[in-house]
Design a protein around this motif. Structure first.
Motif, PDB file in Angstrom:
ATOM      1  N   VAL A 101     -44.515  10.260 -42.172  1.00  0.00           N
ATOM      2  CA  VAL A 101     -44.345   8.859 -41.757  1.00  0.00           C
ATOM      3  C   VAL A 101     -43.660   8.809 -40.379  1.00  0.00           C
ATOM      4  O   VAL A 101     -44.054   8.030 -39.504  1.00  0.00           O
ATOM      5  CB  VAL A 101     -43.510   8.088 -42.813  1.00  0.00           C
ATOM      6  N   ALA A 102     -42.670   9.695 -40.189  1.00  0.00           N
ATOM      7  CA  ALA A 102     -41.897   9.682 -38.938  1.00  0.00           C
ATOM      8  C   ALA A 102     -42.704  10.160 -37.736  1.00  0.00           C
ATOM      9  O   ALA A 102     -42.269  10.037 -36.593  1.00  0.00           O
ATOM     10  CB  ALA A 102     -40.633  10.526 -39.104  1.00  0.00           C
ATOM     11  N   GLU A 103     -43.886  10.698 -38.008  1.00  0.00           N
ATOM     12  CA  GLU A 103     -44.758  11.125 -36.906  1.00  0.00           C
ATOM     13  C   GLU A 103     -45.455   9.936 -36.265  1.00  0.00           C
ATOM     14  O   GLU A 103     -45.949  10.019 -35.150  1.00  0.00           O
ATOM     15  CB  GLU A 103     -45.898  11.995 -37.464  1.00  0.00           C
ATOM     16  N   LEU A 104     -45.576   8.855 -37.013  1.00  0.00           N
ATOM     17  CA  LEU A 104     -46.414   7.736 -36.573  1.00  0.00           C
ATOM     18  C   LEU A 104     -45.738   6.918 -35.474  1.00  0.00           C
ATOM     19  O   LEU A 104     -44.604   6.445 -35.632  1.00  0.00           O
ATOM     20  CB  LEU A 104     -46.753   6.832 -37.769  1.00  0.00           C
ATOM     21  N   THR A 105     -46.449   6.752 -34.368  1.00  0.00           N
ATOM     22  CA  THR A 105     -45.865   6.075 -33.214  1.00  0.00           C
ATOM     23  C   THR A 105     -45.458   4.642 -33.517  1.00  0.00           C
ATOM     24  O   THR A 105     -44.404   4.182 -33.059  1.00  0.00           O
ATOM     25  CB  THR A 105     -46.859   6.141 -32.033  1.00  0.00           C
ATOM     26  N   ALA A 106     -46.263   3.937 -34.309  1.00  0.00           N
ATOM     27  CA  ALA A 106     -45.916   2.540 -34.630  1.00  0.00           C
ATOM     28  C   ALA A 106     -44.569   2.479 -35.350  1.00  0.00           C
ATOM     29  O   ALA A 106     -43.734   1.610 -35.077  1.00  0.00           O
ATOM     30  CB  ALA A 106     -47.004   1.924 -35.508  1.00  0.00           C
ATOM     31  N   ILE A 107     -44.347   3.416 -36.243  1.00  0.00           N
ATOM     32  CA  ILE A 107     -43.086   3.466 -37.001  1.00  0.00           C
ATOM     33  C   ILE A 107     -41.933   3.767 -36.051  1.00  0.00           C
ATOM     34  O   ILE A 107     -40.900   3.088 -36.038  1.00  0.00           O
ATOM     35  CB  ILE A 107     -43.144   4.589 -38.080  1.00  0.00           C
ATOM     36  N   ARG A 108     -42.122   4.801 -35.211  1.00  0.00           N
ATOM     37  CA  ARG A 108     -41.037   5.214 -34.314  1.00  0.00           C
ATOM     38  C   ARG A 108     -40.685   4.086 -33.340  1.00  0.00           C
ATOM     39  O   ARG A 108     -39.534   3.843 -33.043  1.00  0.00           O
ATOM     40  CB  ARG A 108     -41.408   6.473 -33.522  1.00  0.00           C
ATOM     41  N   ARG A 109     -41.721   3.405 -32.843  1.00  0.00           N
ATOM     42  CA  ARG A 109     -41.471   2.343 -31.867  1.00  0.00           C
ATOM     43  C   ARG A 109     -40.527   1.297 -32.470  1.00  0.00           C
ATOM     44  O   ARG A 109     -39.550   0.893 -31.867  1.00  0.00           O
ATOM     45  CB  ARG A 109     -42.796   1.707 -31.436  1.00  0.00           C
ATOM     46  N   LYS A 110     -40.836   0.887 -33.693  1.00  0.00           N
ATOM     47  CA  LYS A 110     -40.042  -0.170 -34.308  1.00  0.00           C
ATOM     48  C   LYS A 110     -38.606   0.306 -34.609  1.00  0.00           C
ATOM     49  O   LYS A 110     -37.632  -0.383 -34.311  1.00  0.00           O
ATOM     50  CB  LYS A 110     -40.716  -0.640 -35.597  1.00  0.00           C
ATOM     51  N   LEU A 111     -38.497   1.490 -35.199  1.00  0.00           N
ATOM     52  CA  LEU A 111     -37.159   1.937 -35.596  1.00  0.00           C
ATOM     53  C   LEU A 111     -36.301   2.312 -34.389  1.00  0.00           C
ATOM     54  O   LEU A 111     -35.106   1.998 -34.359  1.00  0.00           O
ATOM     55  CB  LEU A 111     -37.256   3.092 -36.593  1.00  0.00           C
ATOM     56  N   VAL A 112     -36.919   2.943 -33.381  1.00  0.00           N
ATOM     57  CA  VAL A 112     -36.145   3.321 -32.192  1.00  0.00           C
ATOM     58  C   VAL A 112     -35.614   2.060 -31.498  1.00  0.00           C
ATOM     59  O   VAL A 112     -34.462   2.000 -31.064  1.00  0.00           O
ATOM     60  CB  VAL A 112     -36.986   4.197 -31.224  1.00  0.00           C
ATOM     61  N   GLN A 113     -36.469   1.032 -31.443  1.00  0.00           N
ATOM     62  CA  GLN A 113     -36.055  -0.238 -30.837  1.00  0.00           C
ATOM     63  C   GLN A 113     -34.828  -0.819 -31.566  1.00  0.00           C
ATOM     64  O   GLN A 113     -33.848  -1.233 -30.952  1.00  0.00           O
ATOM     65  CB  GLN A 113     -37.251  -1.210 -30.907  1.00  0.00           C
ATOM     66  N   GLN A 114     -34.894  -0.791 -32.893  1.00  0.00           N
ATOM     67  CA  GLN A 114     -33.783  -1.314 -33.707  1.00  0.00           C
ATOM     68  C   GLN A 114     -32.518  -0.465 -33.495  1.00  0.00           C
ATOM     69  O   GLN A 114     -31.412  -0.994 -33.356  1.00  0.00           O
ATOM     70  CB  GLN A 114     -34.211  -1.283 -35.180  1.00  0.00           C
ATOM     71  N   GLN A 115     -32.697   0.849 -33.423  1.00  0.00           N
ATOM     72  CA  GLN A 115     -31.542   1.741 -33.233  1.00  0.00           C
ATOM     73  C   GLN A 115     -30.922   1.554 -31.848  1.00  0.00           C
ATOM     74  O   GLN A 115     -29.695   1.579 -31.690  1.00  0.00           O
ATOM     75  CB  GLN A 115     -31.984   3.201 -33.427  1.00  0.00           C
ATOM     76  N   LYS A 116     -31.767   1.333 -30.843  1.00  0.00           N
ATOM     77  CA  LYS A 116     -31.252   1.106 -29.485  1.00  0.00           C
ATOM     78  C   LYS A 116     -30.408  -0.163 -29.455  1.00  0.00           C
ATOM     79  O   LYS A 116     -29.371  -0.237 -28.791  1.00  0.00           O
ATOM     80  CB  LYS A 116     -32.408   0.969 -28.487  1.00  0.00           C
ATOM     81  N   GLU A 117     -30.876  -1.175 -30.186  1.00  0.00           N
ATOM     82  CA  GLU A 117     -30.136  -2.431 -30.235  1.00  0.00           C
ATOM     83  C   GLU A 117     -28.783  -2.246 -30.908  1.00  0.00           C
ATOM     84  O   GLU A 117     -27.770  -2.756 -30.444  1.00  0.00           O
ATOM     85  CB  GLU A 117     -30.938  -3.465 -31.028  1.00  0.00           C
ATOM     86  N   ILE A 118     -28.792  -1.490 -31.999  1.00  0.00           N
ATOM     87  CA  ILE A 118     -27.529  -1.237 -32.707  1.00  0.00           C
ATOM     88  C   ILE A 118     -26.557  -0.534 -31.755  1.00  0.00           C
ATOM     89  O   ILE A 118     -25.387  -0.889 -31.658  1.00  0.00           O
ATOM     90  CB  ILE A 118     -27.777  -0.402 -33.989  1.00  0.00           C
ATOM     91  N   ALA A 119     -27.076   0.455 -30.998  1.00  0.00           N
ATOM     92  CA  ALA A 119     -26.219   1.190 -30.056  1.00  0.00           C
ATOM     93  C   ALA A 119     -25.686   0.263 -28.969  1.00  0.00           C
ATOM     94  O   ALA A 119     -24.526   0.350 -28.565  1.00  0.00           O
ATOM     95  CB  ALA A 119     -27.005   2.330 -29.422  1.00  0.00           C
TER      96      ALA A 119
END
Ligand code: CDP
Length: 224
Positions: A101-119
Motif C-alpha cells: 500500500v505504501a508503494e502507491l503514489t496516491a497514498i503517499r501524496r495524501k499522507l506526506v501532505q498531512q505529515q508536512k502539515e503536522i510538522a
C-alpha cells in the motif's frame, strides 16, 4: 516557552531498528510532539483490506482515499474515520499488506501532505518513518537513521509480538520483515534510504537507553 521549540527531529529506519521506542522516548525527554508515520500507512492499509480493494486499481484506491480521514490522537491513538484502530493496525494481516500500500503514489501524496502539515504546525516534533529526512521534513534540524542486523530486528519483533500474546514462528517474522525491507527499499516513490547528512546509528548491540543518549547528545551538540 520551551527551549526545544523549533526542534524537528527525523528518525528513519527499517522495521525493528528501534525507531519507535527511541523516537517516543526522545520526544518525551525533550517534551516534543511525537508522530509515528507508519501508523498512518497501517490505518489506510486496514481500510483497503476491509473493503477488499484491488491495489492495482488506482481509481478505486483514490476513491477510497477521498473518503478516508486518518487522525492521530493523544497517547498515540490512531483513528480511521473516527474509529480507534490502534490495536488493529498491528495485526499480521496489516503487516503483510502495508508495504504494498505504501508503494502507491496516491497514498503517499495524501499522507506526506498531512505529515508536512503536522510538522509545520507543531512547536517541535520527533517524527519517525521511512522518508522523513528525505521527503516529509527535508528541513529537519536533526536527522537520524537507525539500523540493525536483520536477525536482531526479527528477534525484537518476535519479543514484541509475544508480549501481545501473538506467537508467530521466528521464520515467519524474519521473512515478513525481510520482504517489507525489500519492497520499502526498492519502491520508486521515496524509498527507504539513507539521505545525505543523516547520522546513522547501528543499534544491533546497543540497549535502547544508549541509542536515546546518542540522539540526545547529537541534538544538544548541534542546536540550530
Ligand atoms: O513499526 P514498523 O517498523 O514495523 O513499521 P511502521 O513504521 O509501522 O511502517 C509500516 C510500513 O509503512 C513500512 O514497512 C513502510 O512500507 C510504510 N511506511 C512508509 O512507507 N513511509 C513512512 N514514512 C512510514 C511507513
Amino acid at each position: 516557552m520551551s527551549i526545544n521549540r523549533g526542534l524537528k527531529i527525523a528518525i528513519d529506519g527499517p522495521a525493528g531498528s528501534g525507531k519507535s521506542t527511541v523516537a517516543r522516548e526522545v520526544a518525551r525527554r525533550l517534551k516534543l510532539t511525537y508522530l509515528d508515520t507508519g501508523a498512518m500507512y497501517r490505518a489506510i492499509t486496514l481500510k483497503l483490506l476491509r473493503e477488499n480493494v484491488d491495489l492495482t486499481d488506482t481509481g478505486q484506491v483514490e476513491k477510497v482515499l477521498e473518503r478516508t480521514v486518518i487522525l492521530t490522537g493523544p497517547d498515540e491513538r490512531i483513528y480511521l474515520d473516527g474509529e480507534d484502530v490502534t490495536a488493529e493496525i498491528r495485526t499480521p494481516q496489516v503487516n503483510a499488506a502495508v508495504s504494498r500500500v505504501a508503494e502507491l503514489t496516491a497514498i503517499r501524496r495524501k499522507l506526506v501532505q498531512q505529515q508536512k502539515e503536522i510538522a509545520a504546525y507543531a512547536e517541535g516534533i520527533v517524527m519517525e518513518g521511512r522518508d522523513i529526512s528525505s521527503r516529509v521534513m527535508p528541513d529537519a534540524t536533526h536527522k537520524f537513521y537507525l539500523d540493525a542486523a536483520l536477525t536482531e530486528r526479527a528477534r525484537r519483533r518476535m519479543r514484541e509480538q509475544h508480549s501481545k500474546g501473538l506467537f508467530l514462528s521466528f521464520e515467519s517474522v524474519y521473512n515478513e520483515i525481510k520482504e517489507r525491507d525489500r519492497i520499502d527499499s526498492e519502491r520508486a516513490d521515496s524509498p527507504l534510504e539513507i539521505a545525505p547528512g543523516v547520522q546513522v546509528i547501528d543499534t544491533t548491540d546497543l540497549p535502547v537507553e544508549e541509542v536515546v543518549e546518542r540522539v540526545l547528545q547529537a541534538v544538544n551538540r548541534h542546536r540550530t
